[in-house]
Design an enzyme around this catalytic site. Structure first.
Site, PDB file in Angstrom:
ATOM      1  N   ARG A   1       0.866  -1.175   0.000  1.00 34.44           N
ATOM      2  CA  ARG A   1       0.000   0.000   0.000  1.00 34.44           C
ATOM      3  C   ARG A   1       0.898   1.219   0.000  1.00 34.44           C
ATOM      4  O   ARG A   1       2.118   1.096   0.045  1.00 34.44           O
ATOM      5  CB  ARG A   1      -1.021  -0.008   1.143  1.00 34.44           C
ATOM      6  CG  ARG A   1      -0.700  -0.779   2.371  1.00 34.44           C
ATOM      7  CD  ARG A   1       0.422  -0.208   3.176  1.00 34.44           C
ATOM      8  NE  ARG A   1       0.212   1.199   3.436  1.00 34.44           N
ATOM      9  CZ  ARG A   1       1.144   2.065   3.712  1.00 34.44           C
ATOM     10  NH1 ARG A   1       2.421   1.702   3.786  1.00 34.44           N
ATOM     11  NH2 ARG A   1       0.884   3.339   3.932  1.00 34.44           N
TER      12      ARG A   1
ATOM     13  N   ARG B   1      -7.368  -0.095  -6.624  1.00 30.88           N
ATOM     14  CA  ARG B   1      -7.549   0.982  -5.650  1.00 30.88           C
ATOM     15  C   ARG B   1      -7.704   2.286  -6.426  1.00 30.88           C
ATOM     16  O   ARG B   1      -6.892   2.584  -7.301  1.00 30.88           O
ATOM     17  CB  ARG B   1      -6.345   1.049  -4.681  1.00 30.88           C
ATOM     18  CG  ARG B   1      -6.228  -0.234  -3.844  1.00 30.88           C
ATOM     19  CD  ARG B   1      -5.392  -0.051  -2.620  1.00 30.88           C
ATOM     20  NE  ARG B   1      -5.990   0.872  -1.674  1.00 30.88           N
ATOM     21  CZ  ARG B   1      -5.310   1.416  -0.664  1.00 30.88           C
ATOM     22  NH1 ARG B   1      -4.026   1.129  -0.494  1.00 30.88           N
ATOM     23  NH2 ARG B   1      -5.909   2.242   0.179  1.00 30.88           N
TER      24      ARG B   1
ATOM     25  N   ASP C   1      -1.744  10.956  -1.897  1.00 32.85           N
ATOM     26  CA  ASP C   1      -2.094   9.945  -2.906  1.00 32.85           C
ATOM     27  C   ASP C   1      -2.416  10.589  -4.237  1.00 32.85           C
ATOM     28  O   ASP C   1      -2.348   9.947  -5.284  1.00 32.85           O
ATOM     29  CB  ASP C   1      -3.286   9.111  -2.426  1.00 32.85           C
ATOM     30  CG  ASP C   1      -2.814   8.085  -1.409  1.00 32.85           C
ATOM     31  OD1 ASP C   1      -2.541   8.486  -0.265  1.00 32.85           O
ATOM     32  OD2 ASP C   1      -2.663   6.907  -1.782  1.00 32.85           O
TER      33      ASP C   1
HETATM   34  O1  MRU Z   1      -4.416   3.303   2.281  1.00 33.88           O
HETATM   35  P1  MRU Z   1      -2.936   3.433   2.198  1.00 33.88           P
HETATM   36  O2  MRU Z   1      -2.197   2.803   3.332  1.00 33.88           O
HETATM   37  O3  MRU Z   1      -2.405   2.989   0.850  1.00 33.88           O
HETATM   38  O4  MRU Z   1      -2.690   5.004   2.300  1.00 33.88           O
HETATM   39  C1  MRU Z   1      -1.396   5.515   2.246  1.00 33.88           C
HETATM   40  C2  MRU Z   1      -1.345   6.992   2.410  1.00 33.88           C
HETATM   41  O5  MRU Z   1      -2.335   7.656   2.587  1.00 33.88           O
HETATM   42  C3  MRU Z   1       0.001   7.656   2.274  1.00 33.88           C
HETATM   43  O6  MRU Z   1       0.089   8.793   3.075  1.00 33.88           O
HETATM   44  C4  MRU Z   1       0.169   8.067   0.802  1.00 33.88           C
HETATM   45  O7  MRU Z   1      -0.003   6.968  -0.045  1.00 33.88           O
HETATM   46  C5  MRU Z   1       1.475   8.687   0.552  1.00 33.88           C
HETATM   47  S1  MRU Z   1       2.711   7.457   0.558  1.00 33.88           S
HETATM   48  C6  MRU Z   1       4.215   7.975   0.302  1.00 33.88           C
END
Ligand code: MRU
Length: 375
Positions: A56, A93, A247
């Protein structure tokens, strides 16, 4: 970064080399309790690893998908096979734009080639995307650590700089170094005294489980707090700076990150504490401009992540326990948007800028035409 004192990446090719390369990932659903590497041998494996969050974090999702395309090219290198693989991976996702970025980079690279050449080139290109991610994160670390150094209260160099972060935007969310945590790692290695407040990040607890584990392995002082303690810490002067990942960042500088980021930015703004987002170019969605952040697809995940808490039972097994009344309705939004006006600055691999169209365009003039979504 370090695991048991050894440099480790979140995704790599399995050693010793096989007849055909096989990517290997860390199953992050088992951290911090167990460090388990898992082979991705097929497109199905890659798709599942992203959907079920064994991997993730926006940049790592992108690189895993790139390897998924390489695995797809191994079994069906036809153009229709690749397009169908890209669709499947893209459906895993919805929020992180890095996924779209990596998939279109792979398709663009492979489409002009004869099918027989596609697998080998796909593995090379996935590895190149992984290395590009590492270089971007290292550069974010460099620029971000300069920001941190300037925030050390003058006259108090011996006091630890107090940093608040949310979710996990460390090396586990990327290939190495991380985005929001790269400046922390770099500054710590350069000798800057610091301490990180790690918000637990319900419902999946990426802060409590992953960020705390990463920081512990690097020997960085940190304290895990419940998500709802951040406002109190900010208001009582116990945080010097907030750094989060992203993201998807619009070309106007609005930042979409893990649910709960917005509340931290609001509280930081109210308390006059700087709030930075660490933004690799691959996380910028140039198609989205001023006022268009609302069209970012916000992932909604299974309600069981809210109604249950997962962890280690006293007998050493991973287990889940329910915390809500049976049958209680829950909502599980994965991300929220922090408007640019609440963001002090964006730390990118090309430097630090104001969170605005002009700021981003000054660092990425080659990509800011508004037409190229790949960044
Ligand atoms: O749901 P996730 O664990 O994939 O979410 C990750 C995040 O929100 C991070 O802060 C984001 O991907 C930035 S990662 C360098």
């Amino acid at each position: 970064m370090l695991v048991n004192g050894r440099d480790t990446r979140s995704i790599r090719l399995a050693e010793p080399p096989r007849e055909a390369p096989v990517p290997e990932i860390i199953d992050q659903t088992r951290l911090p309790h167990e460090l388990r590497f898992v082979l991705l041998e097929t497109l199905d494996d890659a798709e599942r690893s992203i959907r079920e969050m064994w991997v993730r974090g926006a940049p790592l999702i992108g690189v895993t998908a790139a390897y998924g395309m390489a695995l797809a090219a191994r079994t069906d290198p036809s153009t229709s096979g690749l397009e169908s693989a890209a669709r499947r991976l893209s459906d895993t996702r919805p929020t992180a734009v890095n996924l779209e970025w990596a998939l279109s980079a792979m398709v663009e690279k492979l489409r002009p080639l004869p099918p027989a050449d596609r697998e080998a080139v796909a593995f090379e290109h996935a590895a190149a995307l992984a290395d590009t991610d590492v270089a971007a994160c290292q550069a974010i670390g460099l620029h971000g650590s300069e920001v941190l150094e300037k925030l050390v209260p003058s006259g108090a160099p011996a006091e630890r700089l107090q940093i608040l972060t949310h979710c996990n935007a460390g090396w586990l969310a990327t290939v190495d170094w991380g985005t929001a945590l790269a400046p922390v790692y770099r500054a710590h290695r350069a000798g800057l005294p610091l301490h990180v407040w790690v918000s637990e990040t319900r419902p999946r607890n990426q802060g409590a489980g992953l960020t705390a584990w990463e920081l512990g392995e690097e020997g960085i002082p940190h304290t895990v707090i419940p998500d709802n303690a951040s406002g109190h810490l900010l208001r009582t002067g116990r945080v010097d700076v907030v750094i989060a990942g992203t993201d998807r960042t619009t070309s106007a500088g609005d930042v979409c990150n893990k649910i709960g980021t917005y509340l931290k930015a609001v509280a930081a703004h109210d308390c006059g504490v700087p709030f930075y987002a660490a933004v690799p170019g691959s996380s910028i969605d140039w198609k989205l401009g001023e006022g268009e952040a609302e069209s970012i697809p916000i992932e909604e995940r299974d309600g069981s992540e809210v109604s249950e808490v997962r962890g280690l039972a006293p007998d050493g097994r991973m287990t889940s326990v329910r915390i809500t009344p049976a049958g209680c309705r829950v909502a599980n939004f994965g991300f929220d948007v922090t408007p640019a006006r609440l963001v002090t600055g964006l730390i990118t691999e090309r430097g630090v800028c104001v969170a605005s169209r002009e700021g981003l365009a000054s660092l990425f003039p080659d990509r800011a035409s508004g037409k190229d979504a790949r960044g």
